[in-house]
Design an enzyme around this catalytic site. Sequence first.
Site, PDB file in Angstrom:
ATOM      1  N   LYS A  53       0.841  -1.193   0.000  1.00 15.93           N
ATOM      2  CA  LYS A  53       0.000   0.000   0.000  1.00 15.93           C
ATOM      3  C   LYS A  53       0.883   1.252   0.000  1.00 15.93           C
ATOM      4  CE  LYS A  53      -3.966   1.943   2.404  1.00 15.93           C
ATOM      5  NZ  LYS A  53      -4.616   2.277   1.137  1.00 15.93           N
ATOM      6  N   THR A  54       0.393   2.292  -0.625  1.00 17.46           N
ATOM      7  CA  THR A  54       1.135   3.555  -0.700  1.00 17.46           C
ATOM      8  C   THR A  54       1.475   4.080   0.695  1.00 17.46           C
ATOM      9  OG1 THR A  54       0.045   4.136  -2.763  1.00 17.46           O
ATOM     10  CG2 THR A  54       1.006   5.947  -1.504  1.00 17.46           C
ATOM     11  N   GLY A  94      -8.554   7.114   1.199  1.00 19.77           N
ATOM     12  CA  GLY A  94      -7.839   8.323   1.605  1.00 19.77           C
ATOM     13  C   GLY A  94      -6.385   8.079   1.951  1.00 19.77           C
ATOM     14  N   ASN A 126       2.718   7.251  -6.585  1.00 19.19           N
ATOM     15  CA  ASN A 126       1.269   7.411  -6.652  1.00 19.19           C
ATOM     16  C   ASN A 126       1.002   8.917  -6.689  1.00 19.19           C
ATOM     17  OD1 ASN A 126      -1.424   7.719  -6.148  1.00 19.19           O
ATOM     18  ND2 ASN A 126      -1.512   6.244  -4.478  1.00 19.19           N
ATOM     19  N   CYS A 141      -2.397  11.456  -4.865  1.00 19.94           N
ATOM     20  CA  CYS A 141      -2.560  11.941  -3.495  1.00 19.94           C
ATOM     21  C   CYS A 141      -3.043  13.394  -3.542  1.00 19.94           C
ATOM     22  CB  CYS A 141      -1.213  11.847  -2.783  1.00 19.94           C
ATOM     23  SG  CYS A 141      -1.235  12.324  -1.056  1.00 19.94           S
ATOM     24  N   GLY A 148     -12.238  -2.032 -10.645  1.00 18.49           N
ATOM     25  CA  GLY A 148     -12.940  -3.265 -10.991  1.00 18.49           C
ATOM     26  C   GLY A 148     -13.263  -3.351 -12.470  1.00 18.49           C
TER      27      GLY A 148
END
Lengths: 263, 307
Positions: B50-51, B77, B132, B135, B222
């Site tokens: 995860k970031t 978030g 990423n 953000c 998805g």
Amino acid sequence: METVPAQADLYQCSVVESRTVGAYHLIAFVAGEIAAVARPGQFVMIRQSGPALDPLLPRPMGIHDVEADLVKVLIEPVGKGTVVLTDARVGDRFSVLGPLGNGFDLSGEGPAVIVGGGVGVAPLALLAGTLAGRGRDIRCLLGFKTRVQAVAAGLFRDVDVDICTEDGTMGRKGVVSDLLAECLIGLGPAAAGVELFTCGPGAMMRAVVDAARECGADAQVSVATHMACGVGACQGCVVRVDGEYRCACNQGPVFRAGELEWR
Amino acid sequence: MAVNMESSLGPLRLRHPIINASGTFDVLAADRVLAADLFADFPFAAYVPKTVTLKPREGNPPPRLYETAAGLLNSIGLANKGIDAFIADDLPRLGRLPVPLIASIAAEETDGYGRCAGMLDGHDEVAALELNVSCPNVELDGKALGCDPDLTARATAQARAATGKFLIVKLTPNVTDILALAHAAVEAGADCLSVINTVHGMVLDPWTLKPALGHVTGGLSGPAIKPVALRAVYLISRELDVPVIGMGGATSANDVLEFMAAGATAVAVGTASFRDPLLAAPLVQELGRQMELRGIASPEQLVGRSH
């Protein structure tokens, strides 16, 4: 809550029972590995097997009961995913991930009062049976809106239940927190030694927690949130606990009443 | 015909072309829950955690998830423990994985990308970095800096200056011209592009008719977004000479084939892991079978076949 060993796996399970229970739907499927180790308050992520992409994700369902190699869940058809699950027929295959979550802490020995509301009574049946089997003094208080829901109280085997409905069509007329208040008053000073276990709508559980606090009793609360993964990856199912967000899936779904913050 | 699934992503050697999308598979959390020995038998060809950001972020208020038609809307978030805790607590354990580790970093200010990249540069456990750029950015009043080519270039250049590691920039589709963003990232030093991040969306609760997510809007992922992702992969890989990691709804072996034929060198599986956290191993097997059926002997023969 108790930490459980890393033992969840994905199983393709045959549905052997699928029937309406009043407003709800009971489904039993063959999952011997899950049935063998499941603890009260744990849940499974289930969906119809197959490549269909809508519904996309499995739904978290509290383990309602286990019997030999069967796992049972009680579903309230409220949205797309749950409605599809209740359409399941005997012989259908479910993709089932579990058992998940930490479940209730069963280490207490004093009298227990189990308070459930609506479809939240589902995981409490296994809890009640387990506690009764250990010889613990238990009382079950179950509240529903109306009779068509309250027939689910019949799923509690071998334990006595007190039922109320908001419209008075089955059991006492009123809400389950009233039953709880009476129960605690009846116990007098002994109420402080009671352990409460609850699952149901937020407002109901909050009333239970308030009642527990007033008489100095401990309470364990099982929360229901939207989940995507069930295994702590997506961070989507958070509730506020001790001033921070925690995942209901792998850090709950059962929390101590005192640490849970209500929105 | 024997299919050789081994792939290369820049300097990274991959056992097969399927990796995970950041934020959709947490090996440390899964290892505590699942019976499978994920460290011995890790199903993805690389691992993207995860970031992480410079400071911890608690994330958005719940509800954070809502399922849509063949999709999932989320507003997590970027909840994370912060890069210091990531380095201290997670990196030593992630270093035991038998696959390359691609750390995902984000920052609320452009300078933060350089600082995060610099903090990870000395850690041998990290094989590559993924920026990423979705953000919320303070210089853009909370908009993602990835929507702005100049800021994307600045963030990329900052990270480039701070690390010699393989540098991936994950593009957001929430722009008018994703090609312009791709060019900006590559010209600023990106070695590779991840295409795409989630698509902006919104859901109303059908009963209350109010926003279903605590954050009001969210990112759609998805199968519902696969055509959007496929187009972006196609356009970018035809025009730029860097490897592309395709992502956005890949669920089946055929989806992976399509992403690769559209130009992806590797494909990341995201939301599909929420359907089944153990899907990668059977997916790789099925991919091999589908390649064999089509007479495709290796991933290299597949990449960009639609061009």
